[in-house]
Design a protein around this motif. Structure first.
Motif, PDB file in Angstrom:
ATOM      1  N   VAL A  27     -28.114  54.165 -52.781  1.00 44.86           N
ATOM      2  CA  VAL A  27     -28.262  55.322 -51.985  1.00 44.86           C
ATOM      3  C   VAL A  27     -27.535  56.292 -52.582  1.00 44.86           C
ATOM      4  O   VAL A  27     -28.008  57.470 -52.503  1.00 44.86           O
ATOM      5  N   MET A  28     -26.402  56.393 -52.822  1.00 44.31           N
ATOM      6  CA  MET A  28     -25.638  57.430 -53.721  1.00 44.31           C
ATOM      7  C   MET A  28     -26.173  57.633 -55.051  1.00 44.31           C
ATOM      8  O   MET A  28     -26.337  59.007 -55.475  1.00 44.31           O
ATOM      9  N   VAL A  50     -29.406  56.465 -39.691  1.00 41.80           N
ATOM     10  CA  VAL A  50     -29.638  54.987 -40.410  1.00 41.80           C
ATOM     11  C   VAL A  50     -28.503  54.178 -40.290  1.00 41.80           C
ATOM     12  O   VAL A  50     -28.565  52.983 -39.700  1.00 41.80           O
ATOM     13  N   LEU A  51     -27.364  54.556 -40.784  1.00 40.74           N
ATOM     14  CA  LEU A  51     -26.167  53.833 -40.827  1.00 40.74           C
ATOM     15  C   LEU A  51     -25.426  53.771 -39.378  1.00 40.74           C
ATOM     16  O   LEU A  51     -25.041  52.887 -38.872  1.00 40.74           O
ATOM     17  N   ALA A  52     -25.406  54.751 -38.752  1.00 41.69           N
ATOM     18  CA  ALA A  52     -24.626  54.946 -37.563  1.00 41.69           C
ATOM     19  C   ALA A  52     -25.204  53.896 -36.239  1.00 41.69           C
ATOM     20  O   ALA A  52     -24.684  53.057 -35.767  1.00 41.69           O
ATOM     21  N   GLY A  56     -23.230  50.329 -35.163  1.00 39.33           N
ATOM     22  CA  GLY A  56     -22.716  50.650 -33.886  1.00 39.33           C
ATOM     23  C   GLY A  56     -21.802  51.874 -33.658  1.00 39.33           C
ATOM     24  O   GLY A  56     -21.095  51.972 -32.479  1.00 39.33           O
ATOM     25  N   TRP A  57     -21.857  52.799 -34.423  1.00 41.14           N
ATOM     26  CA  TRP A  57     -21.189  54.116 -34.388  1.00 41.14           C
ATOM     27  C   TRP A  57     -21.470  54.828 -33.091  1.00 41.14           C
ATOM     28  O   TRP A  57     -20.448  55.222 -32.451  1.00 41.14           O
ATOM     29  N   ALA A  88     -19.519  62.927 -41.489  1.00 40.43           N
ATOM     30  CA  ALA A  88     -18.883  61.655 -42.322  1.00 40.43           C
ATOM     31  C   ALA A  88     -19.830  61.499 -43.813  1.00 40.43           C
ATOM     32  O   ALA A  88     -19.196  61.230 -44.628  1.00 40.43           O
ATOM     33  N   GLY A  89     -21.103  61.577 -43.623  1.00 44.41           N
ATOM     34  CA  GLY A  89     -21.801  61.284 -44.833  1.00 44.41           C
ATOM     35  C   GLY A  89     -21.995  62.380 -45.653  1.00 44.41           C
ATOM     36  O   GLY A  89     -21.847  62.118 -46.879  1.00 44.41           O
TER      37      GLY A  89
END
Length: 307
Positions: A27-28, A50-52, A56-57, A88-89
């Motif tokens: 990703v980075m 996608v990540l959150a 479970g954020w 955060a991202g």
């Protein structure tokens, strides 16, 4: 990290850690192919959409907001479940942007606020400083701004549980400003030596600490670490809140240096920091990491009452 430390970390890593680390690097790597002005919001979008949900954020954010801000409406809560991981991202993408990030901070010299004269005086006199900071905005924007003026800013950090991830994460944060001190006995000894010599230490205080004092945060009892105030009292260091506040363009920062906390009991001083942080968060709700389990006993009590 030395080559042997990197090799050992990779060899000792679990399959899950290796897969997680590889996914992050992919990703980075894709993000770094983008110009800076697109890269930062792109990684923010990935975290938010996608990540959150996968991590479970969103659920954790809703739970914390239900405790601390029950006055918010559903639309406001929904917006924050996206704004918090987006910030955060962006912060992580900025860390991994290296000189593109630090050069922007140094050129802007974004330090401001009522505590800035105190920092300038400490720099001239060699007085130690405890910089009380939180998981708010971008913590490393503050470190970069201070280092840009040539000021002696150090930080205490906790290595990630994923040891293979640390092989690139620690060098990335070290490139922003040094020195860095890992949590643990050796890191603590070196940190105290640095502080006694007139160094400035960035210390976080916004996470739950089961050994901390029960203070108030958003009107709720919150176990709060006393270490920043205790060190300030022990070493006659100025205790000053500081925050890298992300600006509306999503890319630039105002590094706000708050009023120095007057000496008192450690509990009084840390309550003043909690109050100052709450003020900052209420003004910029999406910039604090609402994912942390800040009110563990309160959440547990509420959960038990529903059984």
């Amino acid at each position: 990290m030395s080559d042997s430390e990197v090799t050992r970390a990779v060899d000792d890593a679990s399959l899950a850690d290796r897969i997680g680390n590889r996914a992050f690097l992919i990703v980075m790597g894709l993000a770094r192919a983008l110009p800076y002005r697109w890269r930062i919001p792109a990684v923010g979008w990935f975290f938010a959409h996608v990540l959150a949900p996968l991590a479970g954020w969103r659920r954790r954010i809703r739970e914390n907001l239900a405790l601390a801000r029950p006055d918010l409406g559903p639309a406001e809560v929904r917006a924050l479940t996206r704004a918090v991981p987006d910030n955060a991202g962006r912060a992580l993408a900025e860390i991994y942007s290296g000189e593109e990030f630090t050069d922007r901070i140094h050129a802007a010299d974004p330090l401001t606020g009522p505590g800035l004269p105190e920092l300038e005086a400490a720099a001239q006199s060699g007085r130690p400083v405890i910089l009380a900071c939180a998981h708010f905005g971008n913590y490393d924007a503050m470190r970069a701004a201070l280092a840009g003026r040539g000021w002696p800013v150090g930080a205490l950090f906790r290595p990630m549980n994923n040891r293979v991830f640390n092989t690139h994460y620690i060098p990335a944060i070290r490139a922003i400003a040094e020195p860095l001190f890992p949590r643990g006995r050796s890191g603590l000894t070196a940190m105290l030596r640095f502080l006694k010599g007139g160094g400035w230490m960035c210390l976080g205080f916004d996470q739950f600490d089961r050994h901390g004092a029960t203070l108030q945060f958003f009107g709720l009892p919150s176990e709060t670490v006393l270490t920043p105030a205790e060190l300030a009292l022990r070493y006659d260091a100025a205790l000053i809140p500081i925050a890298g506040v992300r600006q509306p363009d999503g890319l630039s920062f105002r590094v706000e240096v708050g009023k120095p906390i007057p000496p008192g009991t450690a509990e009084e001083m840390m309550q003043a920091l909690n109050d100052d942080l709450e003020r900052q968060i209420r003004a910029n709700m999406g910039q604090w990491f609402w994912v942390h389990r800040r009110w563990k006993p309160r959440r547990q009590k509420n959960s038990e009452s529903r059984l």
